[in-house]
Write a protein that holds these residues in place. Structure first.
Motif, PDB file in Angstrom:
ATOM      1  N   GLU A  66      15.732  -2.641  -0.740  1.00 54.23           N
ATOM      2  CA  GLU A  66      14.782  -3.113  -1.409  1.00 54.23           C
ATOM      3  C   GLU A  66      13.934  -2.261  -1.860  1.00 54.23           C
ATOM      4  N   MET A  67      13.615  -0.997  -1.020  1.00 57.21           N
ATOM      5  CA  MET A  67      12.902   0.145  -1.321  1.00 57.21           C
ATOM      6  C   MET A  67      13.372   0.786  -2.735  1.00 57.21           C
ATOM      7  N   ASP A  68      14.564   0.691  -2.969  1.00 52.70           N
ATOM      8  CA  ASP A  68      15.435   1.175  -4.087  1.00 52.70           C
ATOM      9  C   ASP A  68      15.088   0.303  -5.334  1.00 52.70           C
ATOM     10  N   GLU A  69      14.986  -1.010  -5.327  1.00 56.91           N
ATOM     11  CA  GLU A  69      14.490  -2.140  -6.123  1.00 56.91           C
ATOM     12  C   GLU A  69      13.272  -1.938  -6.472  1.00 56.91           C
ATOM     13  N   LEU A  70      12.023  -1.566  -5.579  1.00 58.12           N
ATOM     14  CA  LEU A  70      10.890  -1.276  -6.003  1.00 58.12           C
ATOM     15  C   LEU A  70      10.818   0.104  -6.754  1.00 58.12           C
ATOM     16  N   TRP A  71      11.437   0.969  -6.254  1.00 62.49           N
ATOM     17  CA  TRP A  71      11.375   2.378  -7.145  1.00 62.49           C
ATOM     18  C   TRP A  71      11.897   2.295  -8.550  1.00 62.49           C
ATOM     19  N   HIS A  72      12.970   1.333  -8.740  1.00 67.44           N
ATOM     20  CA  HIS A  72      13.614   1.408  -9.909  1.00 67.44           C
ATOM     21  C   HIS A  72      13.526   0.169 -10.911  1.00 67.44           C
ATOM     22  N   ASN A  73      12.062  -0.496 -10.386  1.00 69.03           N
ATOM     23  CA  ASN A  73      11.717  -1.645 -11.151  1.00 69.03           C
ATOM     24  C   ASN A  73      11.349  -1.058 -12.497  1.00 69.03           C
ATOM     25  N   PRO A  74      11.839  -1.499 -13.777  1.00 68.56           N
ATOM     26  CA  PRO A  74      11.392  -1.253 -15.018  1.00 68.56           C
ATOM     27  C   PRO A  74       9.740  -1.079 -15.284  1.00 68.56           C
ATOM     28  N   ALA A  97      16.250  16.702  -4.178  1.00 66.93           N
ATOM     29  CA  ALA A  97      16.311  15.654  -5.040  1.00 66.93           C
ATOM     30  C   ALA A  97      15.866  14.159  -4.308  1.00 66.93           C
ATOM     31  N   ASP A  98      16.029  14.218  -3.008  1.00 62.29           N
ATOM     32  CA  ASP A  98      16.088  12.963  -2.135  1.00 62.29           C
ATOM     33  C   ASP A  98      14.561  12.356  -2.154  1.00 62.29           C
ATOM     34  N   GLU A  99      14.286  11.367  -2.721  1.00 61.18           N
ATOM     35  CA  GLU A  99      13.099  10.652  -2.907  1.00 61.18           C
ATOM     36  C   GLU A  99      12.747   9.814  -1.820  1.00 61.18           C
ATOM     37  N   MET A 100      13.297   9.946  -0.375  1.00 63.66           N
ATOM     38  CA  MET A 100      13.400   8.838   0.593  1.00 63.66           C
ATOM     39  C   MET A 100      11.852   8.554   0.889  1.00 63.66           C
ATOM     40  N   TYR A 101      11.310  10.065   1.062  1.00 62.06           N
ATOM     41  CA  TYR A 101       9.736   9.608   1.714  1.00 62.06           C
ATOM     42  C   TYR A 101       8.742   9.058   0.508  1.00 62.06           C
ATOM     43  N   ALA A 102       9.093   9.457  -0.665  1.00 59.77           N
ATOM     44  CA  ALA A 102       8.365   8.792  -1.622  1.00 59.77           C
ATOM     45  C   ALA A 102       8.520   7.450  -1.958  1.00 59.77           C
ATOM     46  N   LYS A 103       9.675   6.948  -1.647  1.00 61.74           N
ATOM     47  CA  LYS A 103      10.140   5.657  -1.657  1.00 61.74           C
ATOM     48  C   LYS A 103       9.613   4.735  -0.716  1.00 61.74           C
ATOM     49  N   ARG A 104       9.233   5.415   0.482  1.00 57.44           N
ATOM     50  CA  ARG A 104       8.706   5.049   1.763  1.00 57.44           C
ATOM     51  C   ARG A 104       7.504   4.663   1.595  1.00 57.44           C
ATOM     52  N   VAL A 105       6.517   5.745   1.104  1.00 56.87           N
ATOM     53  CA  VAL A 105       5.155   5.571   0.683  1.00 56.87           C
ATOM     54  C   VAL A 105       4.848   4.466  -0.423  1.00 56.87           C
ATOM     55  N   ASN A 106       5.829   4.303  -1.408  1.00 56.53           N
ATOM     56  CA  ASN A 106       5.662   3.177  -2.208  1.00 56.53           C
ATOM     57  C   ASN A 106       5.700   1.961  -1.609  1.00 56.53           C
ATOM     58  N   ALA A 107       6.643   1.769  -0.602  1.00 52.79           N
ATOM     59  CA  ALA A 107       7.054   0.614  -0.050  1.00 52.79           C
ATOM     60  C   ALA A 107       5.734   0.012   0.839  1.00 52.79           C
ATOM     61  N   VAL A 108       5.203   0.977   1.686  1.00 54.76           N
ATOM     62  CA  VAL A 108       4.148   0.809   2.342  1.00 54.76           C
ATOM     63  C   VAL A 108       2.826   0.484   1.501  1.00 54.76           C
ATOM     64  N   TYR A 109       2.598   0.853   0.244  1.00 56.48           N
ATOM     65  CA  TYR A 109       1.577   0.643  -0.765  1.00 56.48           C
ATOM     66  C   TYR A 109       1.746  -0.762  -1.205  1.00 56.48           C
ATOM     67  N   GLU A 110       3.034  -0.837  -1.448  1.00 56.00           N
ATOM     68  CA  GLU A 110       3.534  -2.351  -2.028  1.00 56.00           C
ATOM     69  C   GLU A 110       3.186  -3.442  -0.897  1.00 56.00           C
ATOM     70  N   LYS A 111       3.686  -3.276   0.267  1.00 56.56           N
ATOM     71  CA  LYS A 111       3.760  -4.575   1.433  1.00 56.56           C
ATOM     72  C   LYS A 111       2.531  -4.465   2.217  1.00 56.56           C
ATOM     73  N   CYS A 112       1.658  -3.610   2.349  1.00 52.24           N
ATOM     74  CA  CYS A 112       0.148  -3.873   2.912  1.00 52.24           C
ATOM     75  C   CYS A 112      -0.484  -4.455   2.383  1.00 52.24           C
TER      76      CYS A 112
END
Length: 516
Positions: free
Chosen positions: A384-392, A355-370
């Motif tokens: 910060e990655m958690d906040e991006l992931w849990h943004n409503p 259930a660990d979404e660590m790598y998916a959260k990292r993918v999302n962070a790269v997408y958002e920050k690049c």
């Protein structure tokens, strides 16, 4: 299904802490949920009462959604922060697929971290992504058990016996991850996924209906072994402006029984193809039928060492006895069956670590920050990655897109010969490798979006968007028509930058400390 291991783990943990409470209550009762103080929980699993038979609780998925909504209301009343992680089991793949691109109600989304899962998809990921069954210490070979590189003449061929729910899940998971660099060469080597079923015509029509957008741009073949009929279906004319061959997966549906001479001849022919990396998955719901079908496959399957997956519902004892367990250093009773692997057991489905979404959260962070050509040397903080992931405002479909991207990373790295030792030593991807894998990523993304419910734009829609750019997002969000589902070399307005950015940061995503 798939919840016995959770119960066993929960009992073990609670007994050790001497805190276990069994509550006889209805999960669709707000008052009874309130007595559990569910809003104060660390994590919730909504599993339901269904058993092995599908008609035990035919309203299972609807009742689980009711339970989720009630928990959301309780969390809202308590102003729960951070969101409560709710893992919701969907028994039926049709319902699960809907909730992969549908968000929960806006008034509870702020308080609930909604994580749908399905028994069959979870097993498909254990086999094809993680290549391991944790409890029994069984290992599985990846579909590309020989790396499929840019220069390779090999292609992956997955043969699934039985269009059961498990068989469908394996096919869809393979479609998500089995994308390789040699497709972008002139020879266009494609992954092939073949179903064999006695009711293949009916099951094929149902499958194509569920994934209509994918088959509108894909090639597929139907083979009726009983009547000697072969039918080839081509991409829909409405998408001819995109070219006729930009999807790197092709499909076969074979009508016939596994024991018929005609089907056995087909299997033998596929097995003798020196370029094929073949895997056979026997996905019959009855254990004894799965075992007999696997054991009596054509001789060449075993002579060639083809991996054979055998679905087992309760126990894997017979298959383990035949094959032995390589991780435990044991040999099987018959070396002919050393490549048999059991999977699909009810008591070994959901691993908490999965259930660990660590790598998916990292993918999302790269997408958002690049932005632009920016290259990151380290990822944002975990917070910060958690906040991006849990943004409503972050849509469920985008979460799944990131999850599927993360699942495909091992396949990509194998395709360029990259091992754990390479990234431990800090070796970076070359510009050539980035260029190749960026195109592979877009091919993978095309299939992912089609499976998640998006479709390409028609020629008329394409012209409208090119006249008025604002229509691109409107078409995507309101009509699920995605302008970027097209060949990589036909991407417009710099859209390839996302594929390049995600590829350039692959090693940053998999690095343990999130730094380069």
């Amino acid at each position: 299904e798939g919840r016995d291991d959770l119960i066993e783990l929960a009992v073990k943990l609670c007994v050790e802490e001497k805190r276990i409470v069994l509550v006889h209550a209805m999960r669709d009762s707000k008052e009874e949920l309130k007595k559990l103080y569910v809003a104060d929980a660390k994590e919730v699993f909504i599993l339901g009462d269904s058993g092995e038979l599908d008609d035990v609780e035919y309203y299972h998925d609807s009742m689980n959604v009711d339970c989720l909504n009630l928990i959301g209301e309780l969390c809202k009343e308590e102003n729960r922060k951070p969101p409560l992680k709710c893992n919701v089991l969907f028994e039926y793949q049709s319902t699960f697929a809907v909730f992969q691109f549908s968000d929960i109600d806006d008034d509870i989304k702020e308080y609930i971290d909604f994580c749908p899962f399905n028994f069959y998809e979870t097993w498909a990921q254990k086999v094809f992504v993680r290549n391991a069954c944790s409890i029994r210490e069984i290992n599985y070979l990846p579909l590309d058990y020989q790396p499929v590189t840019y220069e390779s003449e090999k292609y992956v061929h997955l043969v699934i016996v039985g269009m059961s729910r498990m068989g469908i899940a394996l096919a869809v998971e393979a479609a998500h991850i089995a994308h390789y660099p040699n497709f972008i060469r002139d020879k266009k080597k494609k992954t092939r996924i073949t179903f064999i079923d006695n009711e293949a015509m009916r099951e094929m029509n149902s499958f194509k209906q569920a994934y209509e957008n994918l088959f509108d741009v894909s090639y597929s073949t139907f083979i009726d072994t009983e009547n000697g009929m072969v039918r080839r279906d081509e991409p829909a004319e409405v998408y001819a402006h995109l070219g006729t061959d930009f999807i790197d997966i092709e499909w076969q549906f074979v009508q016939g029984t596994i024991e018929s001479p005609e089907v056995r001849d087909l299997i033998t022919g596929w097995c003798e193809d020196e370029d094929a990396l073949m895997t056979v998955a026997v996905c019959l719901n009855l254990t004894h039928q799965s075992i007999s079908s696997a054991v009596y496959l054509p001789r060449c399957v075993y002579e060639k060492g083809v991996p054979v997956l055998v679905q087992q519902r309760i126990t894997s004892a017979i298959i383990e006895k035949l094959s032995g367990n390589p991780l435990k250093g044991k040999g099987g009773t018959n070396q002919r069956f050393k490549n048999l692997r059991p999977f699909g057991m009810l008591d070994d489905c959901f691993d908490l670590c999965m259930a660990d979404e660590m790598y998916a959260k990292r993918v999302n962070a790269v997408y958002e920050k690049c932005e632009g050509d920016k290259v990151l040397t380290e990822l944002p903080s975990a917070k910060e990655m958690d906040e991006l992931w849990h943004n409503p405002k972050f849509k469920t479909v985008k979460k799944w897109s990131n999850i599927y991207n993360a699942n495909a990373i091992p396949t990509k790295l194998r395709s360029i010969g990259y091992t754990k030792e390479h990234w431990d030593n800090g070796k970076q991807l070359s510009e050539k490798q980035v260029a190749i894998l960026a195109e592979v990523e877009h091919n993978r993304w095309n299939v992912e979006e089609l499976l998640l419910g998006y479709r390409p734009v028609t020629k008329k829609e394409q012209e409208e968007i090119e006249q008025k750019a604002a229509l691109k997002n409107k078409k995507r969000d309101e009509e699920y028509a995605h302008y970027d589902i097209r060949p990589y070399n036909d991407l417009r307005n710099g859209s390839e930058k996302y594929d390049i950015a995600l590829t350039r940061h692959l090693l940053l995503i998999v690095k343990q400390d999130g730094k380069l």
